[in-house]
Design a protein around this motif. Structure first.
Motif, PDB file in Angstrom:
ATOM      1  N   PRO A  38      74.178  70.639  70.097  1.00 21.90           N
ATOM      2  CA  PRO A  38      72.908  70.731  69.414  1.00 21.90           C
ATOM      3  C   PRO A  38      73.070  71.934  68.246  1.00 21.90           C
ATOM      4  CG  PRO A  38      73.110  71.925  71.557  1.00 21.90           C
ATOM      5  CD  PRO A  38      74.402  71.319  71.509  1.00 21.90           C
ATOM      6  N   ARG A  73      67.169  80.221  86.086  1.00 25.23           N
ATOM      7  CA  ARG A  73      66.707  79.612  84.702  1.00 25.23           C
ATOM      8  C   ARG A  73      66.476  80.421  83.470  1.00 25.23           C
ATOM      9  NH1 ARG A  73      64.098  74.602  83.021  1.00 25.23           N
ATOM     10  NH2 ARG A  73      62.409  75.331  81.606  1.00 25.23           N
ATOM     11  N   MET A  89      69.651  81.517  82.255  1.00 29.16           N
ATOM     12  CA  MET A  89      70.319  80.404  81.369  1.00 29.16           C
ATOM     13  C   MET A  89      70.049  80.739  79.934  1.00 29.16           C
ATOM     14  SD  MET A  89      72.669  78.241  81.151  1.00 29.16           S
ATOM     15  CE  MET A  89      73.448  78.284  82.726  1.00 29.16           C
ATOM     16  N   LEU A 136      71.831  81.128  76.476  1.00 32.32           N
ATOM     17  CA  LEU A 136      71.561  80.203  75.689  1.00 32.32           C
ATOM     18  C   LEU A 136      71.324  81.022  73.955  1.00 32.32           C
ATOM     19  CD1 LEU A 136      70.200  76.749  76.438  1.00 32.32           C
ATOM     20  CD2 LEU A 136      72.144  77.317  75.072  1.00 32.32           C
ATOM     21  N   ARG A 167      84.168  64.037  59.242  1.00 29.01           N
ATOM     22  CA  ARG A 167      84.917  63.671  60.576  1.00 29.01           C
ATOM     23  C   ARG A 167      85.157  62.076  60.951  1.00 29.01           C
ATOM     24  NH1 ARG A 167      83.283  67.491  65.610  1.00 29.01           N
ATOM     25  NH2 ARG A 167      84.145  69.575  64.886  1.00 29.01           N
ATOM     26  N   ALA A 207      88.799  73.266  66.601  1.00 25.62           N
ATOM     27  CA  ALA A 207      88.148  73.756  67.694  1.00 25.62           C
ATOM     28  C   ALA A 207      88.200  75.267  68.058  1.00 25.62           C
ATOM     29  CB  ALA A 207      89.018  72.996  68.713  1.00 25.62           C
ATOM     30  N   HIS A 226      77.428  63.744  67.374  1.00 16.93           N
ATOM     31  CA  HIS A 226      78.198  64.020  66.011  1.00 16.93           C
ATOM     32  C   HIS A 226      79.700  63.771  66.424  1.00 16.93           C
ATOM     33  CE1 HIS A 226      78.570  66.914  62.782  1.00 16.93           C
ATOM     34  NE2 HIS A 226      79.544  67.296  63.025  1.00 16.93           N
ATOM     35  N   GLN A 282      83.416  63.115  67.152  1.00 15.25           N
ATOM     36  CA  GLN A 282      84.249  64.007  67.936  1.00 15.25           C
ATOM     37  C   GLN A 282      85.687  63.456  67.620  1.00 15.25           C
ATOM     38  OE1 GLN A 282      82.278  65.836  71.554  1.00 15.25           O
ATOM     39  NE2 GLN A 282      81.579  63.653  71.514  1.00 15.25           N
ATOM     40  N   ALA A 300      74.327  67.203  76.117  1.00 12.60           N
ATOM     41  CA  ALA A 300      73.772  67.408  74.678  1.00 12.60           C
ATOM     42  C   ALA A 300      72.846  66.184  74.533  1.00 12.60           C
ATOM     43  CB  ALA A 300      74.940  67.382  73.784  1.00 12.60           C
ATOM     44  N   TYR A 325      69.812  66.870  76.496  1.00 15.04           N
ATOM     45  CA  TYR A 325      68.873  67.980  75.935  1.00 15.04           C
ATOM     46  C   TYR A 325      67.979  67.729  74.705  1.00 15.04           C
ATOM     47  CZ  TYR A 325      68.767  73.037  74.482  1.00 15.04           C
ATOM     48  OH  TYR A 325      68.098  74.218  74.170  1.00 15.04           O
ATOM     49  N   GLU A 362      65.728  71.921  79.169  1.00 17.99           N
ATOM     50  CA  GLU A 362      66.508  72.118  80.216  1.00 17.99           C
ATOM     51  C   GLU A 362      67.681  72.968  79.683  1.00 17.99           C
ATOM     52  OE1 GLU A 362      66.163  71.978  83.386  1.00 17.99           O
ATOM     53  OE2 GLU A 362      64.123  71.159  83.357  1.00 17.99           O
ATOM     54  N   PRO A 363      67.521  74.239  79.820  1.00 12.45           N
ATOM     55  CA  PRO A 363      68.763  75.265  79.357  1.00 12.45           C
ATOM     56  C   PRO A 363      70.018  74.810  79.932  1.00 12.45           C
ATOM     57  CG  PRO A 363      66.988  76.398  80.597  1.00 12.45           C
ATOM     58  CD  PRO A 363      66.694  75.162  80.535  1.00 12.45           C
ATOM     59  N   ILE A 364      70.201  74.286  81.070  1.00  8.60           N
ATOM     60  CA  ILE A 364      71.636  73.997  81.647  1.00  8.60           C
ATOM     61  C   ILE A 364      72.286  73.017  80.720  1.00  8.60           C
ATOM     62  CG2 ILE A 364      70.617  72.344  83.444  1.00  8.60           C
ATOM     63  CD1 ILE A 364      73.825  74.616  83.563  1.00  8.60           C
ATOM     64  N   GLY A 405      71.384  72.283  77.608  1.00  4.75           N
ATOM     65  CA  GLY A 405      71.936  72.788  76.206  1.00  4.75           C
ATOM     66  C   GLY A 405      73.221  73.754  76.521  1.00  4.75           C
ATOM     67  N   PHE A 406      73.378  74.294  77.477  1.00  5.57           N
ATOM     68  CA  PHE A 406      74.587  75.135  77.779  1.00  5.57           C
ATOM     69  C   PHE A 406      75.942  74.366  77.791  1.00  5.57           C
ATOM     70  CE2 PHE A 406      77.598  77.199  80.969  1.00  5.57           C
ATOM     71  CZ  PHE A 406      77.783  78.434  80.150  1.00  5.57           C
ATOM     72  N   GLY A 460      76.095  71.133  76.645  1.00  5.58           N
ATOM     73  CA  GLY A 460      76.524  70.526  75.396  1.00  5.58           C
ATOM     74  C   GLY A 460      76.922  71.199  74.612  1.00  5.58           C
ATOM     75  N   TRP A 461      76.866  72.732  74.799  1.00  2.00           N
ATOM     76  CA  TRP A 461      77.489  73.808  73.629  1.00  2.00           C
ATOM     77  C   TRP A 461      78.545  74.499  73.943  1.00  2.00           C
ATOM     78  CZ3 TRP A 461      73.806  77.708  71.281  1.00  2.00           C
ATOM     79  CH2 TRP A 461      73.642  77.606  69.921  1.00  2.00           C
ATOM     80  N   LEU A 462      78.663  75.452  74.879  1.00  2.00           N
ATOM     81  CA  LEU A 462      79.695  76.239  75.116  1.00  2.00           C
ATOM     82  C   LEU A 462      80.729  75.326  75.997  1.00  2.00           C
ATOM     83  CD1 LEU A 462      80.409  79.430  75.786  1.00  2.00           C
ATOM     84  CD2 LEU A 462      80.621  78.511  77.998  1.00  2.00           C
ATOM     85  N   ARG A 494      82.614  72.734  73.662  1.00  2.00           N
ATOM     86  CA  ARG A 494      83.457  73.329  72.501  1.00  2.00           C
ATOM     87  C   ARG A 494      84.790  73.807  73.057  1.00  2.00           C
ATOM     88  NH1 ARG A 494      79.956  76.084  67.808  1.00  2.00           N
ATOM     89  NH2 ARG A 494      78.298  74.384  67.585  1.00  2.00           N
ATOM     90  N   ASP A 519      86.904  71.060  73.708  1.00  2.00           N
ATOM     91  CA  ASP A 519      87.501  70.569  72.241  1.00  2.00           C
ATOM     92  C   ASP A 519      88.895  71.560  72.246  1.00  2.00           C
ATOM     93  OD1 ASP A 519      86.508  68.469  71.239  1.00  2.00           O
ATOM     94  OD2 ASP A 519      85.443  69.602  69.699  1.00  2.00           O
ATOM     95  N   GLU A 520      88.655  72.754  72.612  1.00  2.00           N
ATOM     96  CA  GLU A 520      89.727  73.617  72.516  1.00  2.00           C
ATOM     97  C   GLU A 520      90.943  73.412  73.621  1.00  2.00           C
ATOM     98  OE1 GLU A 520      89.607  77.807  71.403  1.00  2.00           O
ATOM     99  OE2 GLU A 520      87.697  77.749  72.186  1.00  2.00           O
TER     100      GLU A 520
END
Lengths: 142, 337
Positions: free
Chosen positions: A3, A32, A35, A39, A103, A133, B178, B180, B300, B303, B310-312, B314-315, B317-319, B322, B325-326
């Motif tokens: 996102p 919650r 979290m 975020l 990409r 990355a 997006h 990948q 993601a 979300y 739902e924050p979980i 987002g977390f 799908g984000w952290l 990535r 990916d590393e």
């Protein structure tokens, strides 16, 4: 990237204003909120670095396309055209759109490089992936 | 439906068990991202039972089958693996409107965040023997003789890898928002160099990792949780997932924050009676990171589709996306063209 930082920040705000479920226990509520806090911290990192990371990644991909002249004909000259591109609009949404186009072309290029066995360019692409990355890294507590 | 969730659950259980049931202390807890999880006590004439309710959410991190989760628990409860006792499976939803199941609650244990540093000290090694030993015992079991065989198809030995790769690459194809390139390169590599056939078919837990079990703080696993992705496949799949760098608590020497990799494999081999072929395992290790990226890609999308509430999701799908990916980029660079 998905996102986006804007989506996450709006999501945090919306989640905080959502009335808690009557069956949500205190542990669930605390988890919650924790979290959402995490975020928001990640969003702060992203807000600081996302534009620079996107500009750097786009430039890196374009530079690789410039090295891939031997494959340009197979891609209808799109590698050369993409390599000459410049990010003028530096809003995150515009940078992300440009990044998505680059990409997609990178995926096509890598598929071809694998097919024809261009090991040198393959290695260059794999090294680019490592930089991409690392450039997008988010850290807990960062 | 009228009445609180506790009242409706009590009515359901009274009907199912044929005696009055009072549901008390019902509270939603954080536990598994693909089901709503609640703890509660069922009070019967015979006494109080500590229980867990797992109910399908309106939207979830991963699409899973609650029947296979229930039958996986049934397959291993009381069989030398700390699987909580499954009690009731309701596929239609009845009073609770959505499918759910009820299982026994294990009190007194702790879970660890997969991102916490050194969460199992000072008993990490002892816990690692229990953790990887239990995974070996799951791998050793013959799935054809277990309840899970009622819900899960057994693939051919040489088809385990393809079924899993097709499924998870399909998730990426369907849910990617997006482009990948890194995970797509990993998928192509996995297809170019498939592993040898599985040495046997096993029950695969599907999410066997640090953070997905309760432990007693003294080096013992009390309950293995979150069986919602259980299926039948190659036993190396779970081992690769359990050792994925994402679940290593930022350590390089120990896997899952517990044991050096070689020791963990030795524990697993002894408990399973199987051997780990390095080439086959390398495939499943790379696959684990692809599967992880597919899950985060899906989260993601959910979300966004869920209005970012739902924050979980987002977390994830984000952290974690990535981070994977590393991990994938490093593995691909190490493997080379």
């Amino acid at each position: 990237m998905t996102p986006s930082v804007a989506e996450v920040m709006r999501g945090c705000a919306a989640a905080l204003t959502q009335p808690p479920s009557p069956d949500a226990g205190p542990d669930y509520f605390a988890s919650r909120v924790g979290m959402i806090s995490t975020l928001a911290n990640l969003a702060a990192q992203e807000a600081e670095h996302a534009a620079a990371a996107a500009v750097a990644e786009n430039a890196d991909i374009r530079a690789l396309f410039a090295q891939a002249a031997a494959h340009d004909a197979a891609h209808g000259g799109r590698l050369t055209r993409a390599a000459q591109g410049v990010d003028v609009d530096l809003t995150l949404s515009a940078l992300d759109e440009a990044n998505a186009r680059l990409r997609r072309l990178l995926i096509e290029l890598h598929e071809r490089v694998e097919e024809v066995g261009d090991a040198a360019l393959d290695r260059a692409i794999l090294a680019l992936y490592v930089r991409m990355a690392e450039g997008r890294r988010l850290q807990l507590g960062g | 439906m009228t009445g609180s969730l506790a009242e409706r659950l009590g009515a359901y259980l009274a009907r199912a068990w044929g005696e009055p049931v009072q549901v008390e202390t019902l509270a939603r807890i954080s536990g598994g991202a693909s089901r709503e999880t609640y703890r509660f006590d069922a009070v019967l004439a015979s006494g109080r039972r500590p229980l867990i309710l797992r109910r399908d959410p309106p939207g979830s991190l991963i699409e899973t089958d609650r029947r296979s989760e229930f039958l996986a628990l049934k397959s291993f409860h009381g069989q030398g693996v700390a699987a909580p006792e499954p009690l009731i499976l309701e596929l239609e939803g009845a009073e609770l409107e959505r499918p759910f199941f009820v299982m026994a609650r294990i009190d007194g244990g702790a879970t660890a965040s997969p991102f916490a540093p050194d969460p199992y000290a000072p008993n990490a090694a002892k816990l690692g023997e229990d953790f990887f030993g239990a995974l070996g015992r799951i791998a050793a079991a013959d799935p054809a003789t277990l309840p899970i065989a009622e819900a899960c198809e057994a693939p051919p030995l040489d088809g385990c890898w393809r079924r899993e790769l097709d499924y998870w690459s399909g998730v990426i194809e369907a849910d990617e928002l997006h482009p990948q390139p890194i995970v797509r390169a990993a998928i192509r590599r996995l297809r170019r160099s498939p592993p040898p056939p599985a040495q046997k078919l096993s029950v695969v837990h599907g999410d066997y990792r640090s953070g997905n079990f309760l432990h007693d703080g003294q080096g013992r696993v009390l309950a293995i949780l979150d069986w919602e992705m259980a299926h039948i496949g190659d036993p190396l799949e779970d081992l690769g997932w359990a050792m994925d760098p994402l679940w290593r608590h930022n350590e390089t020497e120990r896997v899952a924050g517990m044991l050096p990799k070689g020791e963990a494999i030795a524990v697993w081999e002894q408990a399973s009676g199987l051997t780990v072929d390095p080439a086959a395992f390398a495939w499943w290790e790379l696959f684990a990171s692809v599967k992880g990226q597919a899950i985060w890609t899906s989260s993601a999308k959910e979300y966004r589709d869920g209005g970012y509430l739902e924050p979980i999701l987002g977390f994830s799908g984000w952290l974690t996306a990535r981070r994977h990916d590393e991990i994938l980029a490093a593995k691909l660079a190490e493997l080379g063209p």
